[in-house]
Scaffold this motif. Structure first.
Motif, PDB file in Angstrom:
ATOM      1  N   MET A 140       0.650  -1.231  -0.012  1.00 56.38           N
ATOM      2  CA  MET A 140       0.134  -0.001   0.016  1.00 56.38           C
ATOM      3  C   MET A 140       0.887   1.314  -0.072  1.00 56.38           C
ATOM      4  N   ILE A 141       0.504   2.156  -0.863  1.00 58.13           N
ATOM      5  CA  ILE A 141       1.274   3.392  -0.939  1.00 58.13           C
ATOM      6  C   ILE A 141       0.424   4.640  -0.129  1.00 58.13           C
ATOM      7  N   ILE A 142       0.881   5.397   0.974  1.00 55.59           N
ATOM      8  CA  ILE A 142       0.279   6.245   1.500  1.00 55.59           C
ATOM      9  C   ILE A 142       0.653   7.537   0.653  1.00 55.59           C
ATOM     10  N   LYS A 143      -0.413   8.437   0.355  1.00 54.28           N
ATOM     11  CA  LYS A 143      -0.428   9.758  -0.150  1.00 54.28           C
ATOM     12  C   LYS A 143      -1.043  10.712   0.583  1.00 54.28           C
ATOM     13  N   LYS A 144      -0.089  11.969   0.752  1.00 53.55           N
ATOM     14  CA  LYS A 144      -0.906  12.999   1.463  1.00 53.55           C
ATOM     15  C   LYS A 144      -1.930  13.931   0.398  1.00 53.55           C
ATOM     16  N   TYR A 145      -2.873  14.213   0.719  1.00 51.50           N
ATOM     17  CA  TYR A 145      -3.623  15.136   0.051  1.00 51.50           C
ATOM     18  C   TYR A 145      -4.042  16.620   0.631  1.00 51.50           C
ATOM     19  N   THR A 146      -3.790  17.677   0.139  1.00 49.24           N
ATOM     20  CA  THR A 146      -3.973  18.998   0.714  1.00 49.24           C
ATOM     21  C   THR A 146      -5.677  18.979   0.381  1.00 49.24           C
ATOM     22  N   LEU A 147      -6.224  20.311   0.977  1.00 51.49           N
ATOM     23  CA  LEU A 147      -7.761  20.346   0.472  1.00 51.49           C
ATOM     24  C   LEU A 147      -7.878  20.685  -0.747  1.00 51.49           C
ATOM     25  N   ASP A 148      -6.714  21.298  -1.567  1.00 48.86           N
ATOM     26  CA  ASP A 148      -6.920  21.647  -2.880  1.00 48.86           C
ATOM     27  C   ASP A 148      -6.802  20.266  -3.835  1.00 48.86           C
ATOM     28  N   ASN A 149      -5.817  19.585  -3.467  1.00 46.63           N
ATOM     29  CA  ASN A 149      -5.683  18.232  -4.008  1.00 46.63           C
ATOM     30  C   ASN A 149      -6.987  17.614  -3.862  1.00 46.63           C
ATOM     31  N   LEU A 150      -7.679  17.591  -2.792  1.00 42.31           N
ATOM     32  CA  LEU A 150      -8.847  16.651  -2.642  1.00 42.31           C
ATOM     33  C   LEU A 150      -9.955  17.461  -3.670  1.00 42.31           C
ATOM     34  N   ALA A 151     -10.074  18.629  -3.883  1.00 39.90           N
ATOM     35  CA  ALA A 151     -11.077  19.398  -4.454  1.00 39.90           C
ATOM     36  C   ALA A 151     -10.707  19.050  -6.049  1.00 39.90           C
ATOM     37  N   GLN A 152      -9.613  19.017  -6.304  1.00 39.09           N
ATOM     38  CA  GLN A 152      -9.221  18.584  -7.569  1.00 39.09           C
ATOM     39  C   GLN A 152      -9.634  17.287  -8.163  1.00 39.09           C
ATOM     40  N   LEU A 153     -10.169  16.607  -7.309  1.00 35.83           N
ATOM     41  CA  LEU A 153     -10.769  15.094  -7.608  1.00 35.83           C
ATOM     42  C   LEU A 153     -12.191  15.115  -7.928  1.00 35.83           C
ATOM     43  N   VAL A 154     -12.730  16.094  -7.627  1.00 37.96           N
ATOM     44  CA  VAL A 154     -14.124  16.279  -7.743  1.00 37.96           C
ATOM     45  C   VAL A 154     -14.810  16.738  -9.159  1.00 37.96           C
ATOM     46  N   ASP A 155     -15.610  16.114  -9.727  1.00 35.23           N
ATOM     47  CA  ASP A 155     -16.439  16.343 -10.691  1.00 35.23           C
ATOM     48  C   ASP A 155     -17.613  16.981 -10.409  1.00 35.23           C
ATOM     49  N   HIS A 156     -17.875  18.319  -9.977  1.00 39.81           N
ATOM     50  CA  HIS A 156     -19.010  19.081  -9.419  1.00 39.81           C
ATOM     51  C   HIS A 156     -20.145  18.841 -10.296  1.00 39.81           C
ATOM     52  N   THR A 157     -21.211  18.235 -10.058  1.00 39.49           N
ATOM     53  CA  THR A 157     -22.269  17.728 -10.799  1.00 39.49           C
ATOM     54  C   THR A 157     -23.796  18.219 -10.723  1.00 39.49           C
ATOM     55  N   ASN A 158     -24.202  18.478 -11.768  1.00 34.92           N
ATOM     56  CA  ASN A 158     -25.756  18.700 -11.968  1.00 34.92           C
ATOM     57  C   ASN A 158     -26.168  18.086 -13.306  1.00 34.92           C
ATOM     58  N   LEU A 159     -26.793  17.059 -13.184  1.00 32.53           N
ATOM     59  CA  LEU A 159     -27.316  16.395 -14.258  1.00 32.53           C
ATOM     60  C   LEU A 159     -28.821  16.520 -14.330  1.00 32.53           C
ATOM     61  N   HIS A 160     -29.301  17.102 -13.462  1.00 35.21           N
ATOM     62  CA  HIS A 160     -30.974  17.057 -13.279  1.00 35.21           C
ATOM     63  C   HIS A 160     -31.762  17.589 -14.712  1.00 35.21           C
ATOM     64  N   ALA A 161     -32.439  16.826 -15.080  1.00 33.44           N
ATOM     65  CA  ALA A 161     -33.475  17.577 -16.181  1.00 33.44           C
ATOM     66  C   ALA A 161     -34.065  18.624 -16.082  1.00 33.44           C
ATOM     67  N   ASP A 162     -34.334  19.129 -15.290  1.00 35.61           N
ATOM     68  CA  ASP A 162     -34.960  20.570 -14.857  1.00 35.61           C
ATOM     69  C   ASP A 162     -33.976  21.596 -14.268  1.00 35.61           C
ATOM     70  N   ALA A 163     -32.710  21.437 -14.600  1.00 33.81           N
ATOM     71  CA  ALA A 163     -31.534  22.293 -14.369  1.00 33.81           C
ATOM     72  C   ALA A 163     -31.729  23.554 -15.133  1.00 33.81           C
ATOM     73  N   SER A 164     -31.957  24.758 -14.668  1.00 29.34           N
ATOM     74  CA  SER A 164     -31.891  26.197 -15.447  1.00 29.34           C
ATOM     75  C   SER A 164     -30.683  26.629 -15.724  1.00 29.34           C
ATOM     76  N   ASN A 165     -30.707  27.726 -16.425  1.00 27.62           N
ATOM     77  CA  ASN A 165     -29.293  28.338 -16.672  1.00 27.62           C
ATOM     78  C   ASN A 165     -28.737  29.153 -15.323  1.00 27.62           C
ATOM     79  N   GLU A 166     -29.631  29.515 -14.536  1.00 29.56           N
ATOM     80  CA  GLU A 166     -29.448  29.943 -13.431  1.00 29.56           C
ATOM     81  C   GLU A 166     -28.678  28.884 -12.386  1.00 29.56           C
TER      82      GLU A 166
END
Length: 240
Positions: free
Chosen positions: A1-27
């Protein structure tokens, strides 16, 4: 096992921030992009039709626009997927997440799955766009997951992905481990669907995921931020 350190920004950079709802508006899309900028997420995951508005919102940032193709069922022809991919790219998408043709997989038409994947990868490579292949594991056996992962190891998309988030179940740690065990270092793994808290987030990373698709990214990052504050550390160690 390899242990890796993740800063908060490292962790945020793993996120695909998602909104795939059919009723999602431009807003809703503008809000999604503003949140991605605030937290420095890697990408916004949206339906293809919203590629242009998100591109306009994010064009002066390093945040990607991820268009979902043949979503969430995957039941369109290769030609349709290629057309929609080209259209999404023309409208500013620089990541593509497409769903495989599950019917053809169930038919054991593995040549079709490879042809579809190869052509989708080719159009993305031509346009310098990152591509992820969605398996939708909830409908697949371990044997089928392994088969598609073996095809991916040969074709080499950037990522293989567990789920759309619209099936009966989402990402599972055991599926991430299985997918990663097949592709090794040749292809990355994205976990998506039902990942709503920091413990699940870390578990998916530990299992081998290098990207996490979630609509709970803000909640997760805030929880990790608080954890670091409570422990008086500037990073989190994750073994994988």
């Amino acid at each position: 096992m390899i242990i890796k350190k993740y800063t908060l920004d490292n962790l945020a950079q793993l996120v695909d921030h998602t909104n795939l709802h059919a009723d999602a508006s431009n807003e809703d899309m503008i809000k999604l992009c503003d949140e991605a900028k605030k937290y420095h997420f890697k990408m916004v995951a949206i339906n293809q039709v919203q590629s242009k508005i998100c591109h306009e919102q994010l064009k002066d940032t390093d945040i990607d626009v991820g268009a979902a193709i043949s979503f969430p069922l995957g039941q369109t022809t290769i030609e349709s997927k290629l057309f929609d991919t080209k259209n999404a790219i023309e409208n500013g998408a620089n990541e593509i997440d497409y769903v495989i043709n599950i019917t053809e997989l169930k038919n054991k038409n593995y040549d079709y799955i490879e042809k579809e994947m190869s052509e989708m990868v080719a159009i993305c490579r031509k346009n310098s766009v990152l591509i992820k292949v969605i398996f939708e594991n909830t409908y697949l056996t371990n044997e089928e997951i392994t088969t598609v992962a073996q095809i991916a190891k040969k074709v080499k998309p950037d990522f293989i992905k567990t789920s759309t988030g619209f099936g009966p179940s989402g990402a599972k740690v055991e599926d991430v481990k299985l997918m990663k065990s097949v592709v090794g270092d040749d292809v990355l793994v994205k976990a998506a669907g039902g990942i709503r808290n920091s413990d699940d987030f870390i578990a998916m990373i530990s299992a081998g995921a290098d990207r996490i698709g979630t609509s709970s990214g803000i909640k997760i990052i805030e929880a990790l931020k608080q954890r670091m504050k409570d422990d008086d550390v500037d990073s989190i160690k994750i073994g994988r």
